[in-house]
Design a protein around this motif. Sequence first.
Motif, PDB file in Angstrom:
ATOM      1  N   GLY A 111     -10.879  -2.701   6.099  1.00 19.48           N
ATOM      2  CA  GLY A 111     -11.351  -1.804   5.057  1.00 19.48           C
ATOM      3  C   GLY A 111     -10.443  -0.632   4.778  1.00 19.48           C
ATOM      4  O   GLY A 111     -10.640   0.079   3.781  1.00 19.48           O
ATOM      5  N   ASP A 112      -9.433  -0.384   5.645  1.00 21.40           N
ATOM      6  CA  ASP A 112      -8.508   0.724   5.417  1.00 21.40           C
ATOM      7  C   ASP A 112      -7.637   0.441   4.191  1.00 21.40           C
ATOM      8  O   ASP A 112      -7.293  -0.706   3.896  1.00 21.40           O
ATOM      9  N   ARG A 113      -7.276   1.517   3.514  1.00 22.25           N
ATOM     10  CA  ARG A 113      -6.408   1.416   2.347  1.00 22.25           C
ATOM     11  C   ARG A 113      -4.962   1.676   2.771  1.00 22.25           C
ATOM     12  O   ARG A 113      -4.671   2.663   3.454  1.00 22.25           O
ATOM     13  N   VAL A 114      -4.069   0.797   2.369  1.00 21.30           N
ATOM     14  CA  VAL A 114      -2.654   0.915   2.697  1.00 21.30           C
ATOM     15  C   VAL A 114      -1.846   0.717   1.414  1.00 21.30           C
ATOM     16  O   VAL A 114      -2.400   0.408   0.353  1.00 21.30           O
ATOM     17  N   ALA A 115      -0.547   0.903   1.521  1.00 22.68           N
ATOM     18  CA  ALA A 115       0.373   0.616   0.419  1.00 22.68           C
ATOM     19  C   ALA A 115       1.341  -0.450   0.892  1.00 22.68           C
ATOM     20  O   ALA A 115       2.014  -0.281   1.916  1.00 22.68           O
ATOM     21  N   MET A 116       1.396  -1.564   0.191  1.00 24.51           N
ATOM     22  CA  MET A 116       2.305  -2.644   0.565  1.00 24.51           C
ATOM     23  C   MET A 116       3.415  -2.754  -0.485  1.00 24.51           C
ATOM     24  O   MET A 116       3.178  -2.629  -1.681  1.00 24.51           O
ATOM     25  N   THR A 117       4.622  -2.960  -0.003  1.00 23.39           N
ATOM     26  CA  THR A 117       5.791  -3.051  -0.870  1.00 23.39           C
ATOM     27  C   THR A 117       6.359  -4.458  -0.811  1.00 23.39           C
ATOM     28  O   THR A 117       6.649  -4.973   0.284  1.00 23.39           O
ATOM     29  N   SER A 118       6.523  -5.069  -1.973  1.00 22.11           N
ATOM     30  CA  SER A 118       7.025  -6.438  -2.076  1.00 22.11           C
ATOM     31  C   SER A 118       8.405  -6.458  -2.718  1.00 22.11           C
ATOM     32  O   SER A 118       8.752  -5.575  -3.518  1.00 22.11           O
ATOM     33  N   TRP A 119       9.171  -7.467  -2.368  1.00 21.60           N
ATOM     34  CA  TRP A 119      10.493  -7.695  -2.958  1.00 21.60           C
ATOM     35  C   TRP A 119      10.766  -9.190  -2.940  1.00 21.60           C
ATOM     36  O   TRP A 119      10.582  -9.850  -1.919  1.00 21.60           O
ATOM     37  N   ARG A 120      11.135  -9.714  -4.095  1.00 19.37           N
ATOM     38  CA  ARG A 120      11.348 -11.155  -4.261  1.00 19.37           C
ATOM     39  C   ARG A 120      10.118 -11.952  -3.837  1.00 19.37           C
ATOM     40  O   ARG A 120      10.207 -13.013  -3.209  1.00 19.37           O
ATOM     41  N   GLY A 121       8.948 -11.425  -4.180  1.00 22.61           N
ATOM     42  CA  GLY A 121       7.705 -12.145  -3.983  1.00 22.61           C
ATOM     43  C   GLY A 121       7.117 -12.097  -2.594  1.00 22.61           C
ATOM     44  O   GLY A 121       6.098 -12.743  -2.330  1.00 22.61           O
ATOM     45  N   LYS A 122       7.728 -11.353  -1.663  1.00 16.98           N
ATOM     46  CA  LYS A 122       7.222 -11.278  -0.298  1.00 16.98           C
ATOM     47  C   LYS A 122       6.985  -9.812   0.086  1.00 16.98           C
ATOM     48  O   LYS A 122       7.744  -8.932  -0.314  1.00 16.98           O
ATOM     49  N   VAL A 123       5.944  -9.589   0.888  1.00 21.13           N
ATOM     50  CA  VAL A 123       5.667  -8.241   1.383  1.00 21.13           C
ATOM     51  C   VAL A 123       6.701  -7.886   2.446  1.00 21.13           C
ATOM     52  O   VAL A 123       6.869  -8.622   3.431  1.00 21.13           O
ATOM     53  N   ARG A 124       7.397  -6.768   2.247  1.00 19.98           N
ATOM     54  CA  ARG A 124       8.487  -6.398   3.149  1.00 19.98           C
ATOM     55  C   ARG A 124       8.100  -5.278   4.113  1.00 19.98           C
ATOM     56  O   ARG A 124       8.616  -5.225   5.233  1.00 19.98           O
ATOM     57  N   VAL A 126       4.730  -2.093   5.036  1.00 18.40           N
ATOM     58  CA  VAL A 126       3.395  -1.545   4.750  1.00 18.40           C
ATOM     59  C   VAL A 126       3.375  -0.089   5.195  1.00 18.40           C
ATOM     60  O   VAL A 126       3.852   0.243   6.292  1.00 18.40           O
ATOM     61  N   ASP A 127       2.821   0.782   4.355  1.00 19.41           N
ATOM     62  CA  ASP A 127       2.682   2.205   4.667  1.00 19.41           C
ATOM     63  C   ASP A 127       1.217   2.545   4.892  1.00 19.41           C
ATOM     64  O   ASP A 127       0.338   2.043   4.174  1.00 19.41           O
ATOM     65  N   PHE A 128       0.984   3.407   5.896  1.00 17.64           N
ATOM     66  CA  PHE A 128      -0.385   3.834   6.199  1.00 17.64           C
ATOM     67  C   PHE A 128      -0.347   5.210   6.850  1.00 17.64           C
ATOM     68  O   PHE A 128       0.199   5.391   7.941  1.00 17.64           O
ATOM     69  N   ARG A 129      -0.896   6.206   6.155  1.00 22.56           N
ATOM     70  CA  ARG A 129      -1.019   7.572   6.678  1.00 22.56           C
ATOM     71  C   ARG A 129       0.308   8.114   7.231  1.00 22.56           C
ATOM     72  O   ARG A 129       0.399   8.585   8.364  1.00 22.56           O
ATOM     73  N   GLY A 130       1.360   7.989   6.434  1.00 26.41           N
ATOM     74  CA  GLY A 130       2.661   8.516   6.831  1.00 26.41           C
ATOM     75  C   GLY A 130       3.470   7.612   7.734  1.00 26.41           C
ATOM     76  O   GLY A 130       4.615   7.932   8.065  1.00 26.41           O
ATOM     77  N   MET A 131       2.897   6.478   8.156  1.00 23.20           N
ATOM     78  CA  MET A 131       3.624   5.528   8.995  1.00 23.20           C
ATOM     79  C   MET A 131       4.092   4.358   8.136  1.00 23.20           C
ATOM     80  O   MET A 131       3.408   3.950   7.189  1.00 23.20           O
TER      81      MET A 131
END
Length: 250
Positions: A111-124, A126-131
């Motif tokens: 249920g936590d919210r994170v930010a995921m960054t993708s490049w060329r169709g794959k997740v490279r 993940v950011d969560f609370r400054g980490m």
Amino acid sequence: MLIFPSLRNPLPTLAMGVAGLGLAVVAAFLLGVTVPGKRADAWAFATAPACLPDEPSTECRKTVPATVEKTETTTDGGTEHHWLTLTGPDRGSHRVDMSRSASVFGAVRRGDRVAMTSWRGKVRYVDFRGMRQDATDRPKEAYRLPLGTGLALLPLSAMFLWFARGLARRAAGAPARTLWQISVAIASGICLALIAFFAPLATDTVSTALLLSAVAAFPVVIAGLWLIRQQRRRPTGRRRRTGRPNPSRA
């Protein structure tokens, strides 16, 4: 004990030579094609711009919010894999291997919210609370395994070619190799291969890995040559007993 008897059948020599050349070709392909390609991918990823809002994550990096669906740890061949399953804004599910570290993986819960960054169709990553935690499939270090494998194959290739040369020379009447010489060659080849394989895993750049391999390999080569040379100086035969009586016992 002498090895490599005189040969009437050239197949052993041919097999050793083909094995050595085959390993050399694979090493050349890895070092000359695969590693430069992986490094080019790493540079492309490092310099990729941010994607526009509706642009797919092909040659740009796309960062979107995601929700942690679940975390799980699996074991494959004694190696633990930390899987992070994320649900993106398009409600698509992304299962990401986060095995290299546990910073984000160990901190998030369902249920936590994170930010995921993708490049060329794959997740490279993940950011969560400054980490920030990179996924296992991260381009900036993808060159390490092929570089280590290619470097490790070089001493093994040289070892097989040395065996082939010894067989060919023995067939031409040269002195046979001894069991000691072959044992030293095998031990040296394996040590050099292990050093070369792990050097890229313990360093941050290709040049540092090559330098570490060369520095660590130097004493192994010197020790191997010294041991072989010392063995060659030893007498090859033993004096036969004549069977004559001992004068002191007469």
